[in-house]
Enzyme design. Structure first.
Site, short mmCIF file in Angstrom:
data_model
loop_
_atom_site.label_atom_id
_atom_site.label_comp_id
_atom_site.label_asym_id
_atom_site.label_seq_id
_atom_site.Cartn_x
_atom_site.Cartn_y
_atom_site.Cartn_z
N HIS A 1 59.10 109.86 13.58
CA HIS A 1 58.28 109.23 14.60
C HIS A 1 59.02 108.99 15.91
CE1 HIS A 1 60.64 105.83 13.37
NE2 HIS A 1 60.13 105.09 14.35
N HIS B 1 58.96 107.84 21.46
CA HIS B 1 58.52 107.07 20.29
C HIS B 1 57.04 107.33 20.07
CE1 HIS B 1 57.79 103.60 17.63
NE2 HIS B 1 59.10 103.54 17.48
#
Length: 671
Positions: free
Chosen positions: A63, A78
Site C-alpha cells: 500500500h 500512500h
C-alpha cells in the site's frame, strides 16, 4: 541554482480530484507530520510514479511506495487510508525496491472496489518525507479540481529558490501555497514539549507505514515494526532526548528515560490511537522463540517480571518518596540536636508531610500497580486502604488484638504501612479476579457488584494468606538474625548488611523494626539498628556512583535525589528508581553493605535513637558521654561503606550501556 536549492515538479499519480493534505481524515498526513504534499481521490486504480527516481521502499502490504529523486527528494506514495490492514490484497505491483522509474510510469494497480468494500478510504496521498531537512514549501494547483494522471500538479521548492522559478511551472493565477512553512519554523512540529522529538522518532523508524504497534515501559518506547531494516538507528540515537536504541524480543526499543510516557503520548498523538498497544508493557508475553525452556530460566523470567512490575509501580512515586525521605532525615537531625521537640506542633505537621507517602504507600502502589497489570486502579487503591485502615493497624500493633478470626479462619494482623510486596500481589491477582467476576456477574449488576466483590476478595486474600505468610517468613528471619548476632556480631553484620535491603523489597524487614524499637525502649540502644543504618549508606553510595558516572541527564538528576534520600535514611527511591532497575548496581551495593556490616559488627557500633544513615549521626553519640569511641566507630563503618560502595559501583557495577542492555528473556519486563 545554488547549492542545496530544490525546485522539483510533481505529477498526479492517478486521475481524480486534487485536494490539500489538510482535508485528509488522518492526523499524521493532515497535520503535515509526514511532510508536505497533496492528496487525490482517485477515479481509477492505475497508479503512476509522480516523480522520476529510484524505488527505495515497497511496503510488504503493497500500500506504500517510496521514491528517491536525483534532486534529493524522498517521495512517499500512500495508497488509501488504514489500508495496511488489508495485507496487500487490493494491490498489484509493477515495481520492486531499487528499480529506476520515470515520472508517469505505471507502478501499482489498485482495486478501488475492494478497498471501498473493506470500509477504507481510497485516497492516494503523495508526500515528501524529508520536507524539514530540505526546508521545503509546496505549491499546488487550486484544490478541488479534477486532474488526469501524469498532469503536473505541484512544485516543491525551498527558500533558496526565488518564487518566480516556481511560476515557470505553475501559474500564480491558479497556485496556492499549501503547508508552506517558513524556513525559520521548518524544524518545529507542534507546540508540545515532545512533539518534535516524537515526529523525528516516527520518521526514524520508517514512518507510520512501518509501524504495527507501539507500547512503552519505564524508560523505553517499544515499537513493533513491519521491517526493522527500514529504521534509521544511527539517526534516532543522535536525537536530543534519546538515550539509545536496542532491539530485543521482536521489539525496536527507543530508550527515552523518565520522560518516556510523555514522549509516548506525543508519538501516539501523531500516529493515531490505532497504533497504541497495551500500556502495561510489563505484562506483554515474550515471543515463543524467546520463552525460557529450563526450570531455572522460568524462575529467572518470573523474578525479572516481578521486579519489573515492582519498579514500574514505584516509578511514579519515586520523586515524592525522595523528597519525603529528605524531610524525614532533616527532622531526625533537628530532633537529635534538640532543635525541635517530637511533641511540638511544628514537628507533628512536618512529620505528617514527610511520613504520609510512606504510611499510605499501599494505596498509592495499589493504583500504580493496577495500571501496569491491567487491574482496576480504583479497586486496588481501596484494597491498599484496607491494608492501612486505622483500626486494623491499631489492632496489629498489640499482641492481644493482632490475632483475629475472619470468616472462621484464624488471621494474624500485620501493619502494612509502607509495605510494597502485598499490594503488588493483590494487583496481580486483581487482573485475574476481575476477569472471572465479569464472567459470573450478570451485565446489569457488574458496575456495582464487580468492584466491591473484587475489593473484598483481594482484601481477604492479602489479610488471611499473604500477610500471615510474610509474617511467618519475616519472623523466622528475625529469629535467625538475633541468634546470629548473639553468636557473632561480625557475622550478623555481614548477613544483615548484605540482605537487609533485599528484605525491604519484599516487605520482610518489618519483623526487625519491633526488635529495634524494643531494644531502644528497654535498653536505650540498638546494635541491630546500627547494622541497618549501614545498608542505607551502601545503597546510597551505589546510586551516588551512578550519579557520578552517567552522562544521562535525567538519570543523573534521579540518582542524585535518590542518593540524598538514602543518606537521609530512606532507600526506596534509590532501590526502585535506579539500583534494582540496573540489577548489578543493587548487587554490588548489597555486597558493600555486607562488608560495612562486618566492620560495624567488629567495632560493635551502637545506635541510640530510631534514626540512621548519614543524616542520623546524632543517634550514634553516646548519651551522657558525648562524642567518643562509638561515634568514631560510626564514622569508620559508615563512611568506609560509602567509599567502598561508591568506588565499587563506579568501576564495576555500572556503565551507561546498562541503561539499554537487556537480556532477551527479560526484555519486556524491564525498563
Amino acid at each position: 541554482m545554488t547549492k542545496g536549492a530544490v525546485n522539483a515538479t510533481l505529477c498526479a499519480p492517478v486521475a481524480g480530484q486534487l485536494n490539500a493534505l489538510t482535508t485528509i481524515d488522518d492526523p499524521v498526513f493532515s497535520k503535515g507530520l509526514m511532510g508536505v504534499g497533496f492528496a487525490i481521490d482517485p477515479t481509477d486504480g492505475a497508479i503512476h510514479a509522480p516523480v522520476s527516481g529510484q524505488i527505495t521502499m515497497v511496503a510488504e502490504t503493497k500500500h506504500a511506495v517510496g521514491i528517491h529523486t536525483a534532486s534529493g527528494l524522498d517521495v512517499l506514495l500512500h495508497l488509501g487510508i488504514d489500508t495496511v490492514e488489508l495485507a496487500g490484497a487490493p494491490y498489484e505491483l509493477a515495481v520492486k525496491a531499487n528499480d529506476q522509474v520515470i515520472a508517469g510510469q505505471p507502478i501499482v494497480t489498485m482495486d478501488l472496489a475492494a478497498v471501498k468494500k473493506a470500509g477504507k478510504a481510497t485516497t492516494v496521498i503523495t508526500v515528501i518525507t524529508n520536507t524539514q531537512a530540505l526546508h521545503l514549501q509546496i505549491f499546488l494547483k487550486a484544490t478541488g479540481v479534477t486532474v488526469n494522471a501524469n498532469d503536473v500538479v505541484a512544485v516543491a521548492t525551498n527558500p533558496e529558490v526565488a518564487l518566480s522559478s516556481a511560476d515557470d511551472v505553475v501559474s500564480t493565477d491558479d497556485a496556492i501555497a499549501v503547508a508552506a512553512t517558513p524556513a525559520s519554523e521548518a524544524s518545529a512540529v507542534g507546540d508540545g514539549q515532545y512533539d518534535q522529538l516524537a515526529h523525528d522518532i516516527i520518521q526514524g523508524v520508517g514512518g507510520a507505514v512501518n509501524v504495527n504497534n507501539l507500547i512503552h515501559c519505564i524508560t523505553r518506547l517499544r515499537f513493533y515494526l513491519k521491517d526493522e531494516a527500514k529504521a534509521q538507528t544511527a539517526k534516532i540515537e543522535n536525537l536530543d532526548g534519546v538515550i539509545d536504541v536496542t532491539k530485543a524480543a521482536g521489539q525496536y526499543q527507543v530508550v527515552i528515560g523518565p520522560a518516556v510516557s510523555d514522549v509516548y503520548d506525543a508519538v501516539i498523538g501523531q500516529l493515531g490511537p490505532q497504533y497504541a498497544g497495551d500500556g502495561a508493557a510489563t505484562t506483554q508475553p515474550l515471543p515463543a522463540k524467546d520463552q525460557p525452556t529450563t526450570p531455572w530460566g522460568k524462575v529467572k523470567q518470573g523474578f525479572s517480571s516481578l521486579i519489573g512490575v515492582m519498579t514500574a509501580s514505584m516509578v511514579p512515586v519515586i520523586g515524592i518518596l525522595a523528597g519525603s525521605g529528605i524531610l524525614k532525615g532533616i527532622l531526625a537531625a533537628l530532633t537529635g540536636f534538640k532543635v525541635l521537640s517530637t511533641t511540638s506542633g511544628t514537628y507533628m505537621v512536618l512529620n505528617a508531610v514527610g511520613d504520609a507517602t510512606f504510611y499510605f504507600l499501599p494505596i498509592i502502589l495499589g493504583f500504580t500497580a493496577a495500571k501496569k497489570l491491567g487491574s482496576n486502579p480504583i479497586v486496588l487503591a481501596v484494597v491498599g486502604g484496607i491494608l492501612v485502615y486505622p483500626n486494623l493497624i491499631q489492632a496489629a500493633g498489640k499482641a492481644a488484638t493482632a490475632q483475629i478470626t475472619v470468616l472462621g479462619l484464624p488471621t494474624h494482623l500485620v501493619a502494612y504501612s509502607a509495605s510494597v510486596f502485598p499490594i503488588i500481589v493483590a494487583a496481580w491477582l486483581g487482573s485475574h479476579v476481575e476477569k472471572w467476576l465479569k464472567k459470573v456477574v450478570p451485565l446489569a449488576l457488574r458496575s456495582v457488584f464487580v468492584p466491591i466483590l473484587e475489593a473484598l476478595i483481594l482484601g481477604l486474600v492479602v489479610l488471611i494468606v499473604v500477610g500471615p505468610l510474610i509474617t511467618v517468613i519475616s519472623q523466622g528471619l528475625a529469629n535467625a538474625i538475633i541468634t546470629t548476632y548473639n553468636f557473632s556480631p561480625a557475622l550478623s553484620g555481614l548477613v544483615i548488611g548484605g540482605l537487609y535491603q533485599t528484605m525491604v523489597i519484599f516487605g520482610l524487614h518489618w519483623s526487625l523494626i519491633p526488635i529495634v524499637i524494643n531494644d531502644l525502649a528497654t535498653n536505650g540502644h540498638s546494635y541491630l539498628n546500627a547494622l541497618i543504618s549501614v545498608t542505607m549508606v551502601a545503597q546510597g553510595g551505589a546510586v551516588l556512583a551512578v550519579f557520578l558516572k552517567t552522562r544521562n541527564k535525567k538519570l543523573k538528576e534521579l540518582s542524585l535525589a535518590a542518593a540524598v534520600s538514602a543518606f537521609c535514611g530512606v532507600t526506596e527511591p534509590a532501590i526502585y528508581g535506579v539500583n534494582l532497575k540496573y540489577k548489578r548496581v543493587f548487587i554490588v551495593g548489597s555486597i558493600a553493605g555486607a562488608l560495612g556490616g562486618l566492620v560495624a559488627g567488629l567495632l560493635r557500633v551502637n545506635n541510640y535513637a530510631l534514626s540512621g544513615s548519614l543524616i542520623g549521626f546524632p543517634a550514634f553519640i553516646t548519651p551522657d558521654v558525648g562524642i567518643g569511641s562509638n561515634f568514631y566507630s560510626y564514622l569508620i563503618s559508615h563512611y568506609g561503606t560509602l567509599l567502598i560502595s561508591t568506588v565499587a559501583v563506579y568501576f564495576l557495577g555500572f556503565s551507561d550501556k546498562m541503561v539499554t542492555k537487556k537480556a532477551p528473556a527479560s526484555a519486556p519486563t524491564e525498563s
